[in-house]
Design a protein around this motif. Structure first.
Motif, short mmCIF file in Angstrom:
data_model
loop_
_atom_site.label_atom_id
_atom_site.label_comp_id
_atom_site.label_asym_id
_atom_site.label_seq_id
_atom_site.Cartn_x
_atom_site.Cartn_y
_atom_site.Cartn_z
N VAL A 96 3.57 12.87 6.30
CA VAL A 96 4.16 11.83 5.46
C VAL A 96 5.68 11.84 5.57
CG1 VAL A 96 4.58 11.20 3.04
CG2 VAL A 96 2.24 11.60 3.85
N ARG A 97 6.27 13.04 5.54
CA ARG A 97 7.73 13.16 5.64
C ARG A 97 8.23 12.51 6.94
NH1 ARG A 97 11.34 16.84 3.52
NH2 ARG A 97 9.68 18.22 2.80
N LYS A 98 7.55 12.82 8.06
CA LYS A 98 8.00 12.27 9.36
C LYS A 98 7.74 10.77 9.45
CE LYS A 98 8.13 16.43 12.11
NZ LYS A 98 7.29 17.38 12.84
N LEU A 122 9.21 6.52 -5.63
CA LEU A 122 7.81 6.24 -5.26
C LEU A 122 6.88 7.42 -5.54
CD1 LEU A 122 8.37 4.31 -1.92
CD2 LEU A 122 7.44 3.39 -4.03
N GLU A 123 7.44 8.50 -6.13
CA GLU A 123 6.65 9.69 -6.50
C GLU A 123 5.87 10.25 -5.32
OE1 GLU A 123 4.44 8.45 -9.96
OE2 GLU A 123 6.26 8.02 -11.09
N LEU A 124 6.60 10.51 -4.23
CA LEU A 124 5.96 10.96 -2.99
C LEU A 124 6.08 12.46 -2.74
CD1 LEU A 124 7.15 8.06 -0.63
CD2 LEU A 124 4.89 8.35 -1.66
N THR A 125 6.83 13.17 -3.60
CA THR A 125 7.08 14.60 -3.35
C THR A 125 5.81 15.40 -3.04
OG1 THR A 125 8.97 14.41 -4.82
CG2 THR A 125 8.33 16.64 -4.20
N PRO A 126 4.72 15.25 -3.83
CA PRO A 126 3.54 16.07 -3.56
C PRO A 126 2.84 15.72 -2.23
CG PRO A 126 3.27 14.80 -5.61
CD PRO A 126 4.56 14.38 -5.00
N LEU A 127 3.21 14.60 -1.63
CA LEU A 127 2.50 14.15 -0.43
C LEU A 127 3.23 14.49 0.87
CD1 LEU A 127 1.68 10.49 -1.63
CD2 LEU A 127 0.30 12.55 -1.97
N LEU A 128 4.47 14.96 0.78
CA LEU A 128 5.35 15.00 1.95
C LEU A 128 4.78 15.76 3.15
CD1 LEU A 128 8.89 15.37 0.34
CD2 LEU A 128 7.94 13.38 1.52
N GLU A 129 4.08 16.85 2.90
CA GLU A 129 3.59 17.64 4.05
C GLU A 129 2.17 17.25 4.46
OE1 GLU A 129 6.08 18.91 5.35
OE2 GLU A 129 7.28 18.73 3.52
N LYS A 130 1.59 16.27 3.78
CA LYS A 130 0.20 15.88 4.09
C LYS A 130 0.12 15.01 5.34
CE LYS A 130 -2.38 15.83 -0.27
NZ LYS A 130 -3.18 14.97 -1.14
N SER A 131 -1.06 14.99 5.92
CA SER A 131 -1.34 14.03 7.00
C SER A 131 -1.75 12.70 6.36
CB SER A 131 -2.51 14.55 7.84
OG SER A 131 -3.20 13.46 8.41
N GLY A 137 -5.88 5.09 -0.44
CA GLY A 137 -5.30 3.78 -0.13
C GLY A 137 -3.98 3.53 -0.85
N GLY A 138 -3.95 3.87 -2.13
CA GLY A 138 -2.73 3.65 -2.91
C GLY A 138 -1.60 4.56 -2.45
N GLU A 139 -1.94 5.82 -2.12
CA GLU A 139 -0.91 6.75 -1.63
C GLU A 139 -0.34 6.27 -0.30
OE1 GLU A 139 -2.57 10.96 -3.55
OE2 GLU A 139 -3.22 10.33 -1.56
N SER A 140 -1.23 5.85 0.60
CA SER A 140 -0.72 5.46 1.92
C SER A 140 0.11 4.18 1.82
CB SER A 140 -1.84 5.33 2.96
OG SER A 140 -2.72 4.32 2.62
N GLN A 141 -0.23 3.31 0.86
CA GLN A 141 0.59 2.11 0.72
C GLN A 141 1.97 2.46 0.15
OE1 GLN A 141 1.37 -0.39 2.13
NE2 GLN A 141 -0.19 -1.88 1.67
N ARG A 142 2.03 3.46 -0.72
CA ARG A 142 3.33 3.90 -1.23
C ARG A 142 4.18 4.51 -0.10
NH1 ARG A 142 0.85 7.07 -5.64
NH2 ARG A 142 2.40 8.67 -5.27
#
Length: 232
Positions: A96-98, A122-131, A137-142
């Motif tokens: 996600v970070r990249k 966008l509250e993305l901190t918990p997702l940054l290292e995920k694939s 769907g909602g996370e990937s759109q964010r």
């Protein structure tokens, strides 16, 4: 403020279909409305440089993106537009970070927003290292929205970004979009066929029917009249 005005007068042929669009978009939040197949995506793809018109011009403020007479046709990455597609289009092999940093790294983009600000709003901190393959769907759109913001120097194009989401998620993403507009100060073009989204998120609307624009005005006025025109 004419610095933010998106203006165009273009003719385009796509698969033997003729399109003709001409308007000066003065608001910094504009809905592009119309039925499926009317030409909404064709118009914004031309603005973004993904389709080349046959003739005419496309400008953003005093910057010329396309002018057939002068032989100008800026490449998409030179137009400074962040694009959010219907189906998110994240790069599956990057974290996600990249994904978020992609536009900056590869297009050498400079823009107004910092990575930290976008991640926070966008509250993305918990997702940054995920694939991206492990996101909802909602996370990937964010994430797609964050990537567009970090690519955008001039404005953002959102092509039916909520159409694949259920109503609850759609509602929460509209909240993010409202917040983003107030903090990013970037104009956006919002393609939708849903009147309630257009009303909530935009001030101005351009109604497209059968390959041409037929109405431009305040979003509420255009929606009131377009029901009468039975375009929805």
């Amino acid at each position: 403020n004419n610095d933010f005005m998106i203006s165009f007068d273009i003719s385009i042929t796509v698969e033997e279909k003729q399109f003709r669009f001409a308007a000066d978009l003065l608001s910094d939040t504009t809905a592009i409305l119309g039925k499926s197949g009317a030409g909404k995506s064709t118009l914004v793809k031309a603005v973004a440089g993904l389709i080349k018109p046959d003739s005419g011009y496309i400008k953003f403020g005093n910057r010329v993106f396309f002018d057939s007479e002068k032989g100008i046709n800026l490449a998409p990455q030179k137009r400074g537009i962040g694009f959010v597609f219907q189906n998110h289009r994240l790069f599956p092999f990057l974290s996600v970070r990249k994904n978020l940093l992609f536009g900056r790294l590869f297009a050498k983009r400079q823009n107004a927003l910092s990575f930290e600000e976008v991640v926070k709003v966008l509250e993305l901190t918990p997702l940054l290292e995920k694939s991206p393959l492990r996101l909802s769907g909602g996370e990937s759109q964010r994430v797609a929205l964050g990537r567009a913001l970090l690519c955008a120097e001039n404005f953002i194009v959102l092509d039916e970004p909520l159409s694949s989401l259920d109503p609850v998620l759609s509602e929460s993403l509209q909240g993010y979009l409202e917040r983003i507009h107030s903090f990013a100060k970037l104009p956006f073009l919002y393609i939708t066929h849903r009147p309630n989204e257009a009303l909530r998120l935009t001030e101005e609307a351009l109604l497209i029917s059968e390959g041409k624009n037929i109405l431009l005005g305040k979003t509420r006025d255009v929606l009131n009249r377009s029901l009468f025109l039975r375009t929805e």
